[in-house]
Design an enzyme around this catalytic site. Structure first.
Site, PDB file in Angstrom:
ATOM      1  N   ARG A   1       4.315 -13.711  -8.789  1.00  0.00           N
ATOM      2  CA  ARG A   1       3.598 -14.621  -8.023  1.00  0.00           C
ATOM      3  C   ARG A   1       2.598 -15.266  -8.730  1.00  0.00           C
ATOM      4  O   ARG A   1       2.363 -16.529  -8.128  1.00  0.00           O
ATOM      5  CB  ARG A   1       2.880 -13.751  -6.525  1.00  0.00           C
ATOM      6  CG  ARG A   1       4.275 -13.505  -5.527  1.00  0.00           C
ATOM      7  CD  ARG A   1       3.785 -13.363  -4.313  1.00  0.00           C
ATOM      8  NE  ARG A   1       5.068 -13.141  -3.260  1.00  0.00           N
ATOM      9  CZ  ARG A   1       4.937 -14.024  -2.264  1.00  0.00           C
ATOM     10  NH1 ARG A   1       4.619 -14.920  -1.899  1.00  0.00           N
ATOM     11  NH2 ARG A   1       6.297 -14.022  -2.057  1.00  0.00           N
TER      12      ARG A   1
ATOM     13  N   GLY B   1       0.750  -1.172   0.141  1.00  0.00           N
ATOM     14  CA  GLY B   1      -0.435  -0.102   0.047  1.00  0.00           C
ATOM     15  C   GLY B   1       0.768   0.760  -0.019  1.00  0.00           C
ATOM     16  O   GLY B   1       0.317   2.701   0.029  1.00  0.00           O
TER      17      GLY B   1
ATOM     18  N   SER C   1       3.402   0.089  -6.966  1.00  0.00           N
ATOM     19  CA  SER C   1       3.172  -0.735  -8.217  1.00  0.00           C
ATOM     20  C   SER C   1       2.390   0.843  -8.985  1.00  0.00           C
ATOM     21  O   SER C   1       2.679   1.297 -10.352  1.00  0.00           O
ATOM     22  CB  SER C   1       1.998  -1.521  -7.626  1.00  0.00           C
ATOM     23  OG  SER C   1       2.332  -3.110  -7.656  1.00  0.00           O
TER      24      SER C   1
ATOM     25  N   GLY D   1       1.448 -13.324   9.633  1.00  0.00           N
ATOM     26  CA  GLY D   1       2.885 -12.563   8.694  1.00  0.00           C
ATOM     27  C   GLY D   1       2.121 -11.893   8.080  1.00  0.00           C
ATOM     28  O   GLY D   1       3.066 -11.867   7.146  1.00  0.00           O
TER      29      GLY D   1
ATOM     30  N   SER E   1       9.785  -6.448  -0.570  1.00  0.00           N
ATOM     31  CA  SER E   1      11.201  -7.377  -0.175  1.00  0.00           C
ATOM     32  C   SER E   1      11.675  -6.425   0.996  1.00  0.00           C
ATOM     33  O   SER E   1      12.675  -5.485   0.878  1.00  0.00           O
ATOM     34  CB  SER E   1      11.994  -6.581  -1.575  1.00  0.00           C
ATOM     35  OG  SER E   1      12.172  -5.286  -2.355  1.00  0.00           O
TER      36      SER E   1
HETATM   37  N1  LIG Z   1       1.444 -11.824   4.873  1.00  0.00           N
HETATM   38  C1  LIG Z   1       1.553 -10.891   3.595  1.00  0.00           C
HETATM   39  N2  LIG Z   1       2.753  -9.891   3.762  1.00  0.00           N
HETATM   40  C2  LIG Z   1       2.270  -9.106   2.853  1.00  0.00           C
HETATM   41  N3  LIG Z   1       1.994  -9.304   0.864  1.00  0.00           N
HETATM   42  C3  LIG Z   1       1.611  -9.924   1.720  1.00  0.00           C
HETATM   43  C4  LIG Z   1       1.033 -11.184   2.126  1.00  0.00           C
HETATM   44  N4  LIG Z   1      -0.028 -11.600   1.685  1.00  0.00           N
HETATM   45  C5  LIG Z   1      -0.740 -11.787   0.550  1.00  0.00           C
HETATM   46  N5  LIG Z   1       0.601 -10.512   0.080  1.00  0.00           N
HETATM   47  C6  LIG Z   1       0.163  -9.588  -1.083  1.00  0.00           C
HETATM   48  O1  LIG Z   1       1.200  -9.806  -1.566  1.00  0.00           O
HETATM   49  C7  LIG Z   1       1.716  -9.070  -2.261  1.00  0.00           C
HETATM   50  C8  LIG Z   1       3.077  -8.818  -1.642  1.00  0.00           C
HETATM   51  O2  LIG Z   1       4.487  -9.563  -2.272  1.00  0.00           O
HETATM   52  P1  LIG Z   1       5.816  -9.354  -2.801  1.00  0.00           P
HETATM   53  O3  LIG Z   1       6.413 -10.543  -3.647  1.00  0.00           O
HETATM   54  O4  LIG Z   1       6.093  -8.237  -2.829  1.00  0.00           O
HETATM   55  O5  LIG Z   1       6.620  -9.689  -0.900  1.00  0.00           O
HETATM   56  S1  LIG Z   1       7.406  -9.857  -0.531  1.00  0.00           S
HETATM   57  O6  LIG Z   1       8.543  -9.194  -1.714  1.00  0.00           O
HETATM   58  O7  LIG Z   1       8.438 -11.261  -1.018  1.00  0.00           O
HETATM   59  O8  LIG Z   1       7.694  -9.254   0.498  1.00  0.00           O
HETATM   60  C9  LIG Z   1       1.184  -7.038  -1.224  1.00  0.00           C
HETATM   61  O9  LIG Z   1       1.186  -6.756  -2.724  1.00  0.00           O
HETATM   62  P2  LIG Z   1       1.286  -5.222  -2.662  1.00  0.00           P
HETATM   63  O10 LIG Z   1       0.070  -4.559  -1.290  1.00  0.00           O
HETATM   64  O11 LIG Z   1       1.255  -4.712  -3.114  1.00  0.00           O
HETATM   65  O12 LIG Z   1       2.753  -4.805  -1.756  1.00  0.00           O
HETATM   66  C10 LIG Z   1       0.025  -7.897  -0.841  1.00  0.00           C
HETATM   67  O13 LIG Z   1      -1.042  -7.985  -2.105  1.00  0.00           O
HETATM   68  N1  LIG Z   2       1.458   9.506  -4.806  1.00  0.00           N
HETATM   69  C1  LIG Z   2       0.359   8.139  -4.078  1.00  0.00           C
HETATM   70  N2  LIG Z   2      -1.425   9.556  -4.266  1.00  0.00           N
HETATM   71  C2  LIG Z   2      -2.545   9.217  -4.003  1.00  0.00           C
HETATM   72  N3  LIG Z   2      -2.433   8.067  -4.197  1.00  0.00           N
HETATM   73  C3  LIG Z   2      -1.664   6.736  -4.393  1.00  0.00           C
HETATM   74  C4  LIG Z   2      -0.559   7.085  -4.460  1.00  0.00           C
HETATM   75  N4  LIG Z   2       0.288   6.080  -4.828  1.00  0.00           N
HETATM   76  C5  LIG Z   2      -0.279   5.238  -4.492  1.00  0.00           C
HETATM   77  N5  LIG Z   2      -1.494   5.671  -4.396  1.00  0.00           N
HETATM   78  C6  LIG Z   2      -2.828   4.627  -4.123  1.00  0.00           C
HETATM   79  O1  LIG Z   2      -2.359   3.997  -2.626  1.00  0.00           O
HETATM   80  C7  LIG Z   2      -3.241   2.114  -2.905  1.00  0.00           C
HETATM   81  C8  LIG Z   2      -1.947   1.714  -2.983  1.00  0.00           C
HETATM   82  O2  LIG Z   2      -0.909   1.457  -4.349  1.00  0.00           O
HETATM   83  P1  LIG Z   2      -0.521   0.458  -4.461  1.00  0.00           P
HETATM   84  O3  LIG Z   2       0.778   1.572  -5.980  1.00  0.00           O
HETATM   85  O4  LIG Z   2      -1.075  -0.839  -5.297  1.00  0.00           O
HETATM   86  O5  LIG Z   2       1.082  -0.351  -3.724  1.00  0.00           O
HETATM   87  P2  LIG Z   2       1.478  -1.303  -3.377  1.00  0.00           P
HETATM   88  O6  LIG Z   2       2.114  -1.655  -4.730  1.00  0.00           O
HETATM   89  O7  LIG Z   2       2.796  -0.961  -2.650  1.00  0.00           O
HETATM   90  O8  LIG Z   2       0.756  -2.165  -2.128  1.00  0.00           O
HETATM   91  C9  LIG Z   2      -3.722   2.430  -3.670  1.00  0.00           C
HETATM   92  O9  LIG Z   2      -5.314   2.514  -3.885  1.00  0.00           O
HETATM   93  C10 LIG Z   2      -3.339   4.014  -4.888  1.00  0.00           C
HETATM   94  O10 LIG Z   2      -3.839   4.150  -5.826  1.00  0.00           O
END
Ligand SMILES: Nc1ncnc2c1ncn2[C@@H]1O[C@H](COP(=O)(O)OS(=O)(=O)O)[C@@H](OP(=O)(O)O)[C@H]1O
Ligand SMILES: Nc1ncnc2c1ncn2[C@@H]1O[C@H](COP(=O)(O)OP(=O)(O)O)[C@@H](O)[C@H]1O
Length: 206
Positions: free
Chosen positions: A70, A40, A44, A159, A111
């Site tokens: 994944r 979040g 991305s 976790g 990561s």
């Molecule tokens: N336990 C747990 N912890 C963290 N994240 C979780 C978990 N389970 C599912 N997800 C979802 O998997 C996305 C993260 O995958 P990654 O490959 O970036 O994770 S890692 O680098 O191996 O820690 C992550 O996506 P992002 O929100 O885009 O970061 C989550 O949607």
């Molecule tokens: N620079 C920004 N300003 C406002 N909202 C953002 C910004 N970057 C991301 N968001 C919002 O935050 C949420 C998480 O972004 P996302 O790119 O999916 O994060 P991550 O890939 O780290 O999980 C999404 O709803 C996205 O629209």
């Protein structure tokens, strides 16, 4: 002839077209922009904005997003520490191939462990740009676009990074992005910061 891991009697195969030829063809230097941060935090979103900005400048990039990788290459991996380490190692190796191919490879993964990111950095001397999305956990949790923090707080996901699994902030990143006066910069402003870095370091020319 050498031994690598479990493979023995293997030989490195050279190619007639090398990195320098590809560099000239593409008018850019292959590298890896590694975006790390909490779920979040905007990894991305930045990856997409950066990829688009590069495209409009005629630069070839490719995104390796944790969620997407994944779905295929790493679908055998979960979220326990050794799986996360293997996830990062594999993505690091793929990113290295993309960078060797001449692309600006954008890897966006949580990561969470410093040693895993440093291992990727070591694979890519002079071509690894670590970008830390230093957004507060409270902001990420408030965004919660997938509802995963809610599930983690309710104990329905175990976790989860930042809740009951660690995130180790980078100590030596090239770029740190954070809120300014409590406001998150726009995705295009953040992409602009990365592009300026790439331009200044000469990655956007051969
Ligand atoms: N336990 C747990 N912890 C963290 N994240 C979780 C978990 N389970 C599912 N997800 C979802 O998997 C996305 C993260 O995958 P990654 O490959 O970036 O994770 S890692 O680098 O191996 O820690 C992550 O996506 P992002 O929100 O885009 O970061 C989550 O949607
Ligand atoms: N620079 C920004 N300003 C406002 N909202 C953002 C910004 N970057 C991301 N968001 C919002 O935050 C949420 C998480 O972004 P996302 O790119 O999916 O994060 P991550 O890939 O780290 O999980 C999404 O709803 C996205 O629209």
């Amino acid at each position: 002839m050498s031994t690598m891991g479990n493979s023995t009697n293997i030989f490195w195969q050279e190619s007639p077209v090398g990195k320098l030829e590809r560099r000239k063809l593409l008018n850019q230097k292959g590298c890896v922009v590694w975006i790390t941060g909490l779920s979040g935090s905007g990894k991305s979103t930045l990856a997409c904005s950066l990829s688009w900005e590069l495209h409009t400048r005629g630069k070839l990039s490719y995104i390796l997003d944790g969620d997407n990788v994944r779905h295929g290459l790493n679908k055998d991996l979960g979220f326990k520490a050794e799986d996360r380490t293997e996830n990062i190692r594999r993505v690091g190796e793929v990113a290295k191939l993309f960078a060797d191919a001449g692309l600006i490879c954008i890897a966006s993964l949580i990561s969470p462990y410093g040693k895993d990111r440093d291992a990727c950095r070591a694979m890519l001397p002079d071509a690894f740009i670590e970008v830390f999305m230093n957004m507060p956990l409270a902001l990420c949790e408030e965004r919660d676009p997938k509802g995963l923090y809610k599930l983690a707080r309710a104990g329905k996901i175990k976790g989860f990074t930042g809740i009951d699994d660690p995130y180790e902030p980078p100590l030596n990143c090239e770029i740190e992005l954070n809120q300014k006066d409590g406001v998150c910069p726009t995705p295009s402003a953040m992409a602009g910061e990365v592009i300026t870095y790439l331009e200044d370091k000469g990655y956007l020319q051969d």
